[in-house]
Design a protein around this motif. Structure first.
Motif, PDB file in Angstrom:
ATOM      1  N   ASN A 156     -45.099   0.350 -41.624  1.00  7.58           N
ATOM      2  CA  ASN A 156     -44.357  -0.907 -41.819  1.00  7.58           C
ATOM      3  C   ASN A 156     -45.265  -1.989 -42.418  1.00  7.58           C
ATOM      4  OD1 ASN A 156     -42.119   0.299 -40.716  1.00  7.58           O
ATOM      5  ND2 ASN A 156     -42.386  -0.612 -38.685  1.00  7.58           N
ATOM      6  N   ALA A 157     -46.509  -2.067 -41.918  1.00 12.27           N
ATOM      7  CA  ALA A 157     -47.432  -3.094 -42.416  1.00 12.27           C
ATOM      8  C   ALA A 157     -47.818  -2.823 -43.872  1.00 12.27           C
ATOM      9  CB  ALA A 157     -48.674  -3.139 -41.535  1.00 12.27           C
ATOM     10  N   HIS A 197     -44.970  -3.865 -46.006  1.00 14.28           N
ATOM     11  CA  HIS A 197     -44.902  -5.332 -46.131  1.00 14.28           C
ATOM     12  C   HIS A 197     -45.868  -5.828 -47.206  1.00 14.28           C
ATOM     13  CE1 HIS A 197     -44.122  -9.444 -44.679  1.00 14.28           C
ATOM     14  NE2 HIS A 197     -45.403  -9.655 -44.989  1.00 14.28           N
ATOM     15  N   ASP A 208     -44.563  -4.919 -50.624  1.00 13.74           N
ATOM     16  CA  ASP A 208     -43.329  -5.638 -51.002  1.00 13.74           C
ATOM     17  C   ASP A 208     -43.556  -7.141 -51.170  1.00 13.74           C
ATOM     18  OD1 ASP A 208     -42.007  -3.246 -50.932  1.00 13.74           O
ATOM     19  OD2 ASP A 208     -41.206  -3.518 -48.911  1.00 13.74           O
ATOM     20  N   HIS A 209     -44.695  -7.645 -50.770  1.00 15.54           N
ATOM     21  CA  HIS A 209     -44.977  -9.083 -50.868  1.00 15.54           C
ATOM     22  C   HIS A 209     -46.330  -9.287 -51.556  1.00 15.54           C
ATOM     23  CE1 HIS A 209     -42.113  -8.605 -47.534  1.00 15.54           C
ATOM     24  NE2 HIS A 209     -41.666  -9.806 -47.867  1.00 15.54           N
ATOM     25  N   GLU A 260     -48.190 -12.733 -51.137  1.00 15.40           N
ATOM     26  CA  GLU A 260     -48.794 -12.889 -49.811  1.00 15.40           C
ATOM     27  C   GLU A 260     -50.026 -12.001 -49.676  1.00 15.40           C
ATOM     28  OE1 GLU A 260     -47.640 -12.193 -45.103  1.00 15.40           O
ATOM     29  OE2 GLU A 260     -46.072 -12.174 -46.636  1.00 15.40           O
TER      30      GLU A 260
END
Length: 397
Positions: free
Chosen positions: A334-335, A338, A341-342, A345
């Motif tokens: 999941n990390a 993330h 996908d970002h 960031e």
């Protein structure tokens, strides 16, 4: 103490993180003031690098990573004899096993100064309470014959103090010395070069890790996390070798069809390969401060790591990277997702990590700390007598 200070460094496996820290520490010292030699149980590329750098390097096969009572007793005896014969001014041990054998032998041989580097500890939350308590007890006894305890990372130092392993006034915190990416070419050129070296497509999304294929590094969780990503376009790369290589090859062959993993093996050009990665992943069960995670951050690669020991010195959650609990590949997946996908960031966290580390992980810092640890006027010996049980053990012949 007159003339050059003679330092004998004892390390079980002259490789990976502990070996790299030992060698880079020696290279950070002033050769006009310190005469450093190494005794290692085994090793690979770093043994050759140390010899090429002009250090005296010897292999003592009795220094083994696993617990082997008879072999350990022989190693204590042989190392004690060596120290009695050669009379170094300082014995510096690294990691748990060499730390136990080397410190007992140094005490028995009457070496004036004993320094130990804690790269982490042999006790962990996943062990039984009885086993964990036994390791803590052994480390406390060894702490009594240690003049300076060098801890790789803040959390390791805090744990050493909290567990009363060494007297607080003899604890020092050190950083690792990381290789820097050669300042040549643009970022895109370095990325292209790194992918060519690894044989990766230039347009692939790459998640990578660096470390020994060992229980500590949990490479099986890396493979599981990539499988749980469910993204056919993502390629995983593991740089490093180790005792779990065959097991990992089987795991890669049987993993999900949408997960691609390249086992790149041991490489001497790691810092030049890191720009190939879109995300650096560290799935370890325990660590001090891994050299590779510092090098990844210094290369501008976003980091996802497990929240163990002193990793938080580098990865501040949500600021310089993301942390997940160990042995939870679904959360690591999941990390990683993330971060992928970002990208804005992720770039911000990578930049924050670079700023946090700049200037703090190099020769001058490590050289100053080691010089202070080796020279008596800065921290005079205050260690306690060796417990009686160790006197008997170390005299066994």
């Amino acid at each position: 103490m007159t003339g050059r200070v003679r330092v004998l460094t004892v390390v079980t496996r002259f490789e990976a993180g502990a070996g790299a820290v030992a060698l880079r520490g020696a290279m950070a010292l002033d050769r006009d003031r310190f005469d450093v030699g190494f005794v290692a149980g085994s090793g690979g590329r770093l043994l050759e690098e140390a010899a090429a750098a002009g250090f005296d390097v010897r292999v003592e096969p009795g220094l083994r990573h696993d617990i082997a009572p008879l072999a350990d007793l022989r190693a204590v005896r042989r190392l004690t004899e060596m120290l009695e014969r050669e009379r170094p001014d300082v014995v510096h041990t690294h990691s748990a096993k060499a730390g136990a054998i080397g410190r007992v032998a140094a005490h028995r041989a009457g070496v004036a100064r004993v320094v130990h580097t804690y790269h982490g500890f042999p006790f962990h939350e996943f062990q039984s309470p009885a086993r964990r308590a036994a390791y803590v007890s052994i480390e406390r006894r060894l702490g009594r014959i240690t003049d300076v305890g060098l801890c790789v990372g803040t959390a390791v130092a805090v744990e050493a103090v909290r567990r009363r392993l060494v007297a607080p006034e003899r604890v020092r915190t050190i950083t690792v010395e990381a290789d820097r990416m050669p300042a040549r070419g643009s970022r895109d050129e370095r990325r292209s070069d790194a992918r060519s070296r690894l044989g990766l497509p230039q347009d692939a999304v790459v998640v990578g890790a660096v470390g020994r294929l060992s229980y500590q590094k949990a490479p099986e969780d890396f493979v599981a996390a990539l499988s749980l990503l469910h993204r056919p376009g993502v390629v995983g790369v593991w740089i490093g070798d180790g005792e779990r290589a065959a097991r990992m090859r089987r795991a890669v062959e049987t993993t999900s069809p949408w997960s691609q993993v390249l086992l790149a093996g041991e490489r001497s050009d790691v810092v030049e390969l890191l720009p190939a990665l879109d995300v650096f992943a560290l799935p370890s069960r325990y660590e001090g401060v891994p050299v590779a995670i510092v090098e990844a951050a210094m290369s501008g690669v976003p980091v996802v790591a497990t929240a163990v020991n002193a990793v938080s010195d580098v990865v501040v959650p949500g600021v310089t990277g993301l942390l997940v609990p160990p042995e939870r590949p679904e959360l690591m997946a999941n990390a990683i997702a993330h971060v992928l996908d970002h990208p804005d960031e992720a770039s911000g966290m990578a930049a924050a990590a670079w700023l946090r580390l700049a200037g703090g992980y190099g020769h001058p810092h490590l050289g100053r700390v080691l010089t202070a640890a080796y020279l008596p006027p800065t921290c005079p010996p205050t260690r306690s007598p060796l417990p009686a049980r160790y006197e008997g053990v170390s005299r066994a012949r």
